[in-house]
Design a protein around this motif. Sequence first.
Motif, PDB file in Angstrom:
ATOM      1  N   ASP A 123       4.545   2.312  -9.776  1.00  0.00           N
ATOM      2  CA  ASP A 123       3.703   1.405 -10.538  1.00  0.00           C
ATOM      3  C   ASP A 123       4.060  -0.031 -10.136  1.00  0.00           C
ATOM      4  N   TYR A 124       3.266  -0.981 -10.638  1.00  0.00           N
ATOM      5  CA  TYR A 124       3.460  -2.364 -10.193  1.00  0.00           C
ATOM      6  C   TYR A 124       4.778  -2.957 -10.680  1.00  0.00           C
ATOM      7  N   GLU A 125       5.254  -2.504 -11.813  1.00  0.00           N
ATOM      8  CA  GLU A 125       6.552  -2.991 -12.300  1.00  0.00           C
ATOM      9  C   GLU A 125       7.667  -2.580 -11.334  1.00  0.00           C
ATOM     10  N   GLU A 126       7.626  -1.322 -10.879  1.00  0.00           N
ATOM     11  CA  GLU A 126       8.627  -0.864  -9.916  1.00  0.00           C
ATOM     12  C   GLU A 126       8.473  -1.601  -8.591  1.00  0.00           C
ATOM     13  N   MET A 127       7.225  -1.817  -8.185  1.00  0.00           N
ATOM     14  CA  MET A 127       6.985  -2.525  -6.919  1.00  0.00           C
ATOM     15  C   MET A 127       7.506  -3.953  -6.981  1.00  0.00           C
ATOM     16  N   ARG A 131      -6.368  -5.879  -0.828  1.00  0.00           N
ATOM     17  CA  ARG A 131      -6.726  -6.282   0.540  1.00  0.00           C
ATOM     18  C   ARG A 131      -6.453  -5.164   1.540  1.00  0.00           C
ATOM     19  N   ALA A 132      -5.358  -4.461   1.346  1.00  0.00           N
ATOM     20  CA  ALA A 132      -5.050  -3.339   2.238  1.00  0.00           C
ATOM     21  C   ALA A 132      -6.140  -2.272   2.142  1.00  0.00           C
ATOM     22  N   ILE A 133      -6.552  -1.949   0.927  1.00  0.00           N
ATOM     23  CA  ILE A 133      -7.596  -0.937   0.737  1.00  0.00           C
ATOM     24  C   ILE A 133      -8.904  -1.411   1.352  1.00  0.00           C
ATOM     25  N   ASP A 134      -9.257  -2.666   1.120  1.00  0.00           N
ATOM     26  CA  ASP A 134     -10.496  -3.197   1.701  1.00  0.00           C
ATOM     27  C   ASP A 134     -10.456  -3.117   3.226  1.00  0.00           C
ATOM     28  N   THR A 135      -9.315  -3.481   3.796  1.00  0.00           N
ATOM     29  CA  THR A 135      -9.184  -3.430   5.258  1.00  0.00           C
ATOM     30  C   THR A 135      -9.256  -1.991   5.762  1.00  0.00           C
ATOM     31  N   LEU A 136      -8.567  -1.094   5.064  1.00  0.00           N
ATOM     32  CA  LEU A 136      -8.586   0.315   5.490  1.00  0.00           C
ATOM     33  C   LEU A 136      -9.995   0.890   5.388  1.00  0.00           C
ATOM     34  N   ARG A 137     -10.709   0.543   4.319  1.00  0.00           N
ATOM     35  CA  ARG A 137     -12.087   1.035   4.172  1.00  0.00           C
ATOM     36  C   ARG A 137     -12.938   0.559   5.344  1.00  0.00           C
ATOM     37  N   GLY A 138     -12.788  -0.711   5.690  1.00  0.00           N
ATOM     38  CA  GLY A 138     -13.561  -1.260   6.801  1.00  0.00           C
ATOM     39  C   GLY A 138     -13.162  -0.673   8.139  1.00  0.00           C
ATOM     40  N   THR A 139     -11.869  -0.526   8.350  1.00  0.00           N
ATOM     41  CA  THR A 139     -11.370  -0.012   9.629  1.00  0.00           C
ATOM     42  C   THR A 139     -11.730   1.450   9.822  1.00  0.00           C
ATOM     43  N   LEU A 140     -11.548   2.226   8.769  1.00  0.00           N
ATOM     44  CA  LEU A 140     -11.790   3.669   8.890  1.00  0.00           C
ATOM     45  C   LEU A 140     -13.267   4.010   8.753  1.00  0.00           C
ATOM     46  N   GLN A 141     -14.047   3.091   8.194  1.00  0.00           N
ATOM     47  CA  GLN A 141     -15.471   3.288   7.996  1.00  0.00           C
ATOM     48  C   GLN A 141     -15.771   4.616   7.318  1.00  0.00           C
ATOM     49  N   VAL A 142     -14.978   4.875   6.294  1.00  0.00           N
ATOM     50  CA  VAL A 142     -15.142   6.097   5.518  1.00  0.00           C
ATOM     51  C   VAL A 142     -15.542   5.700   4.105  1.00  0.00           C
ATOM     52  N   PRO A 143     -16.637   6.244   3.605  1.00  0.00           N
ATOM     53  CA  PRO A 143     -16.972   5.937   2.220  1.00  0.00           C
ATOM     54  C   PRO A 143     -15.940   6.584   1.301  1.00  0.00           C
ATOM     55  N   MET A 144     -15.334   5.774   0.468  1.00  0.00           N
ATOM     56  CA  MET A 144     -14.338   6.309  -0.450  1.00  0.00           C
ATOM     57  C   MET A 144     -14.960   6.419  -1.811  1.00  0.00           C
ATOM     58  N   PHE A 193       0.830  -1.201   0.000  1.00  0.00           N
ATOM     59  CA  PHE A 193       0.000   0.000   0.000  1.00  0.00           C
ATOM     60  C   PHE A 193       0.870   1.258   0.000  1.00  0.00           C
ATOM     61  N   LEU A 194       1.906   1.278   0.840  1.00  0.00           N
ATOM     62  CA  LEU A 194       2.762   2.465   0.933  1.00  0.00           C
ATOM     63  C   LEU A 194       3.527   2.707  -0.370  1.00  0.00           C
ATOM     64  N   LEU A 195       4.008   1.636  -0.977  1.00  0.00           N
ATOM     65  CA  LEU A 195       4.737   1.811  -2.242  1.00  0.00           C
ATOM     66  C   LEU A 195       3.810   2.341  -3.322  1.00  0.00           C
ATOM     67  N   ARG A 196       2.588   1.808  -3.368  1.00  0.00           N
ATOM     68  CA  ARG A 196       1.650   2.195  -4.424  1.00  0.00           C
ATOM     69  C   ARG A 196       1.049   3.580  -4.179  1.00  0.00           C
ATOM     70  N   THR A 209       0.420 -10.690  -7.219  1.00  0.00           N
ATOM     71  CA  THR A 209       0.472 -10.767  -5.753  1.00  0.00           C
ATOM     72  C   THR A 209       0.402  -9.366  -5.161  1.00  0.00           C
ATOM     73  N   LEU A 210       1.129  -8.448  -5.766  1.00  0.00           N
ATOM     74  CA  LEU A 210       1.134  -7.077  -5.252  1.00  0.00           C
ATOM     75  C   LEU A 210      -0.237  -6.423  -5.415  1.00  0.00           C
ATOM     76  N   ARG A 211      -0.892  -6.682  -6.556  1.00  0.00           N
ATOM     77  CA  ARG A 211      -2.239  -6.117  -6.760  1.00  0.00           C
ATOM     78  C   ARG A 211      -3.195  -6.634  -5.678  1.00  0.00           C
ATOM     79  N   MET A 212      -3.067  -7.918  -5.364  1.00  0.00           N
ATOM     80  CA  MET A 212      -3.934  -8.500  -4.334  1.00  0.00           C
ATOM     81  C   MET A 212      -3.626  -7.898  -2.959  1.00  0.00           C
ATOM     82  N   ARG A 213      -2.349  -7.698  -2.659  1.00  0.00           N
ATOM     83  CA  ARG A 213      -1.988  -7.098  -1.368  1.00  0.00           C
ATOM     84  C   ARG A 213      -2.546  -5.682  -1.253  1.00  0.00           C
ATOM     85  N   VAL A 214      -2.421  -4.916  -2.334  1.00  0.00           N
ATOM     86  CA  VAL A 214      -2.936  -3.542  -2.313  1.00  0.00           C
ATOM     87  C   VAL A 214      -4.450  -3.561  -2.149  1.00  0.00           C
TER      88      VAL A 214
END
Length: 187
Positions: free
Chosen positions: A146-150, A167-180, A137-140, A160-165
Amino acid sequence: MDAAHLHLVLQQARQGERSAFAQLVEHYYPRALRFALQMLRSREDAEEAVQDTFLRVHDNLARFREDAPFDPWFFRILGNRCRTLLSKRKRHHELVEYGDLPIDAASEESADIPNDGFAREVHRALAELPPEQREAFLLRHVNDMDYEEMTIVTGAKGSTLRMRVKRAIDTLRGTLQVPMTEGALHE
């Protein structure tokens, strides 16, 4: 520092010009420290990781290919240092006996967490992510790679990196409970 200037500074630093390497340190230090702080949640560990990174960059600058982008190479070294420190911390944490102060609680006090309400919540939410998701998430989204650099930085596949990003976004959305809104985070 634009790409042409960075290329010139890298050439001068490779030739041993100390002032050029100092320019690299000045340019990359804030981004490197911010990345390490968010990965490690400890100012002491983050400063150690960044310092080690600059030493390794200095010692290995002659091996850096001039035709390759510098950011992924630099952040790969920094990411490796952060992962090494996280592993050491995990091993140490496993050795802490019941009743001792957990290292995470102690390190959180020293982390540079903003006092502002929402920014503080974002930092706490990032800290809750597994290290691999936090790094992706931090790199992106913080370092705008971009994903090539990552892939170069982490050694992981793009999928794998796309999936990690994601999942991170999904978790952050849920944790922060902020509509993005669509496009707030481009994943």
